[in-house]
Scaffold this motif. Structure first.
Motif, PDB file in Angstrom:
ATOM      1  N   TRP A 107     -45.039  51.803 -40.898  1.00  0.00           N
ATOM      2  CA  TRP A 107     -45.001  51.200 -42.068  1.00  0.00           C
ATOM      3  C   TRP A 107     -43.651  50.650 -42.647  1.00  0.00           C
ATOM      4  O   TRP A 107     -43.504  49.624 -43.373  1.00  0.00           O
ATOM      5  CB  TRP A 107     -45.549  52.206 -43.163  1.00  0.00           C
ATOM      6  CG  TRP A 107     -45.902  51.392 -44.651  1.00  0.00           C
ATOM      7  CD1 TRP A 107     -45.439  51.299 -45.554  1.00  0.00           C
ATOM      8  CD2 TRP A 107     -47.238  50.796 -44.884  1.00  0.00           C
ATOM      9  NE1 TRP A 107     -45.614  50.689 -46.567  1.00  0.00           N
ATOM     10  CE2 TRP A 107     -47.066  50.437 -46.129  1.00  0.00           C
ATOM     11  CE3 TRP A 107     -48.217  50.666 -44.140  1.00  0.00           C
ATOM     12  CZ2 TRP A 107     -48.151  49.726 -46.818  1.00  0.00           C
ATOM     13  CZ3 TRP A 107     -49.236  49.867 -44.765  1.00  0.00           C
ATOM     14  CH2 TRP A 107     -49.321  49.491 -46.081  1.00  0.00           C
ATOM     15  N   SER A 108     -42.568  51.454 -42.473  1.00  0.00           N
ATOM     16  CA  SER A 108     -41.270  50.996 -42.807  1.00  0.00           C
ATOM     17  C   SER A 108     -40.900  49.579 -42.022  1.00  0.00           C
ATOM     18  O   SER A 108     -40.265  48.930 -42.731  1.00  0.00           O
ATOM     19  CB  SER A 108     -40.393  52.117 -42.330  1.00  0.00           C
ATOM     20  OG  SER A 108     -40.465  53.441 -43.046  1.00  0.00           O
ATOM     21  N   THR A 109     -41.151  49.496 -40.856  1.00  0.00           N
ATOM     22  CA  THR A 109     -40.486  48.212 -40.136  1.00  0.00           C
ATOM     23  C   THR A 109     -41.658  47.131 -40.686  1.00  0.00           C
ATOM     24  O   THR A 109     -41.362  45.997 -40.183  1.00  0.00           O
ATOM     25  CB  THR A 109     -41.378  48.350 -38.565  1.00  0.00           C
ATOM     26  OG1 THR A 109     -42.843  48.412 -38.520  1.00  0.00           O
ATOM     27  CG2 THR A 109     -40.440  49.544 -38.063  1.00  0.00           C
ATOM     28  N   GLY A 110     -42.599  47.381 -41.521  1.00  0.00           N
ATOM     29  CA  GLY A 110     -43.074  46.109 -42.175  1.00  0.00           C
ATOM     30  C   GLY A 110     -42.316  45.285 -43.109  1.00  0.00           C
ATOM     31  O   GLY A 110     -42.394  43.876 -42.994  1.00  0.00           O
ATOM     32  N   PHE A 111     -41.310  46.101 -43.919  1.00  0.00           N
ATOM     33  CA  PHE A 111     -40.479  45.239 -44.611  1.00  0.00           C
ATOM     34  C   PHE A 111     -39.308  44.601 -43.948  1.00  0.00           C
ATOM     35  O   PHE A 111     -39.109  43.355 -44.228  1.00  0.00           O
ATOM     36  CB  PHE A 111     -39.921  46.361 -45.567  1.00  0.00           C
ATOM     37  CG  PHE A 111     -40.823  46.929 -46.424  1.00  0.00           C
ATOM     38  CD1 PHE A 111     -41.113  46.819 -47.617  1.00  0.00           C
ATOM     39  CD2 PHE A 111     -41.279  48.359 -46.097  1.00  0.00           C
ATOM     40  CE1 PHE A 111     -42.038  47.425 -48.514  1.00  0.00           C
ATOM     41  CE2 PHE A 111     -41.906  49.114 -46.843  1.00  0.00           C
ATOM     42  CZ  PHE A 111     -42.358  48.457 -48.011  1.00  0.00           C
ATOM     43  N   VAL A 112     -39.147  45.049 -42.757  1.00  0.00           N
ATOM     44  CA  VAL A 112     -37.998  44.600 -41.929  1.00  0.00           C
ATOM     45  C   VAL A 112     -38.745  43.123 -40.976  1.00  0.00           C
ATOM     46  O   VAL A 112     -38.100  42.213 -41.191  1.00  0.00           O
ATOM     47  CB  VAL A 112     -37.724  45.278 -40.719  1.00  0.00           C
ATOM     48  CG1 VAL A 112     -36.793  44.824 -39.767  1.00  0.00           C
ATOM     49  CG2 VAL A 112     -37.009  46.730 -41.478  1.00  0.00           C
TER      50      VAL A 112
END
Length: 294
Positions: free
Chosen positions: A21-26
């Protein structure tokens, strides 16, 4: 599934979800220079729908009845349509990915309030105090940036971010209450149809549908389609179905720190002492809000 795998999955799934989920912002930040946000999302949702529809037809997945399908449609509109539109628009408008992730620190507390209203889950003074601390922590990070600078934010970016976080917070509760226990493949198709229709409308009304095809854009698109829209979302829906919605929401406590670290390594987005302090205060607030009444 073996008994050993079944025992490990409940432990690994939440940790894997946080990282994905954190990589979605990236991924949003990586694709932003090459496409307008709603056009990017339309392409993303369309690609996901083709994949999921093919899988569902081949595997003869069970489709929900009209009432269940309507609830899946609504939850998709909230979780994918409004939330992801807010993410992509704000980041495309210049909001740092790590800073948007910080805004998600409010999600567990907001989810607790919505869960109380819809699911009748108990709410305590800790929730109210945690909400106040969360606002203070986020303000510590946001207010200095409103004055301008290389990594500044605008009031409209903050407003859009808040609307997005409210949408996914209520959407997860709605999913648990009205759209749980459905076939995850076909229910997700209906969710993405709702999100795609919303983004297509916004794209046609406000954008030129221009896309610059580059290696970085294709990588971001493939990552967001396969890893986020299928992998992370399937994990999220599975976690919502298997556990309490407030427990699932608590995973978002970890997202800001992971996203900020990745954004610093890839894009040079600064991690300032004020940001660290704000994250600590926000974390204290949401941890306090998640404590059970003795």
């Amino acid at each position: 599934m073996t008994s050993r795998t079944a025992g490990i999955l409940p432990i690994l799934a939440p940790l894997l979800f946080v990282v994905l989920w954190s990589t979605g912002f990236v991924g949003s930040r990586m694709g932003a220079p090459y496409s307008e946000p709603m056009t990017f999302l339309t392409l993303r949702f369309g690609s996901v729908l083709l994949l999921l529809l093919s899988i569902s037809l081949i595997q003869r997945a069970r489709w929900p009845n009209p009432r269940q399908g309507f609830h899946a449609f609504v939850s998709g509109f909230l979780i994918h349509g409004i939330y992801l539109s807010g993410v992509f628009w704000a980041i495309d408008d210049g909001m740092p990915a790590g800073l948007f992730a910080l805004m998600t620190g409010l999600q567990p507390v907001l989810t607790a309030f919505f869960a109380h209203l819809v699911l009748k889950e108990q709410i305590t003074k800790n929730h109210a105090l945690g909400f106040v601390l969360g606002l203070i922590g986020i303000s510590m990070e946001l207010l200095p940036r409103l004055s301008g600078g290389a990594f500044s934010v605008t009031p409209i970016q903050v407003l859009v971010s808040l609307v997005a976080v409210i949408a996914i917070s209520f959407g997860t509760v709605y999913q648990k209450r009205f759209a749980a226990n459905l076939d995850i493949r076909t229910a997700t198709i209906l969710q993405y149809i709702a999100a795609a229709l919303f983004c297509v409308g916004l794209s046609l009304l406000t954008e030129s549908q221009t896309i610059i095809w580059s290696g970085e854009f294709i990588f971001a698109l493939v990552w967001l389609v396969l890893v986020l829209s299928i992998g992370a979302i399937f994990l999220l829906l599975w976690l919502i179905e298997k556990g309490a919605v407030s427990n699932t929401a608590s995973l978002f406590y970890l997202v800001p720190a992971v996203t900020a670290t990745i954004s610093f390594l890839l894009f040079g987005e600064p991690i300032t002492p004020m940001q660290v302090a704000g994250m600590i205060v926000t974390a204290l607030g949401v941890i306090l809000a998640s404590r059970r009444k003795s």
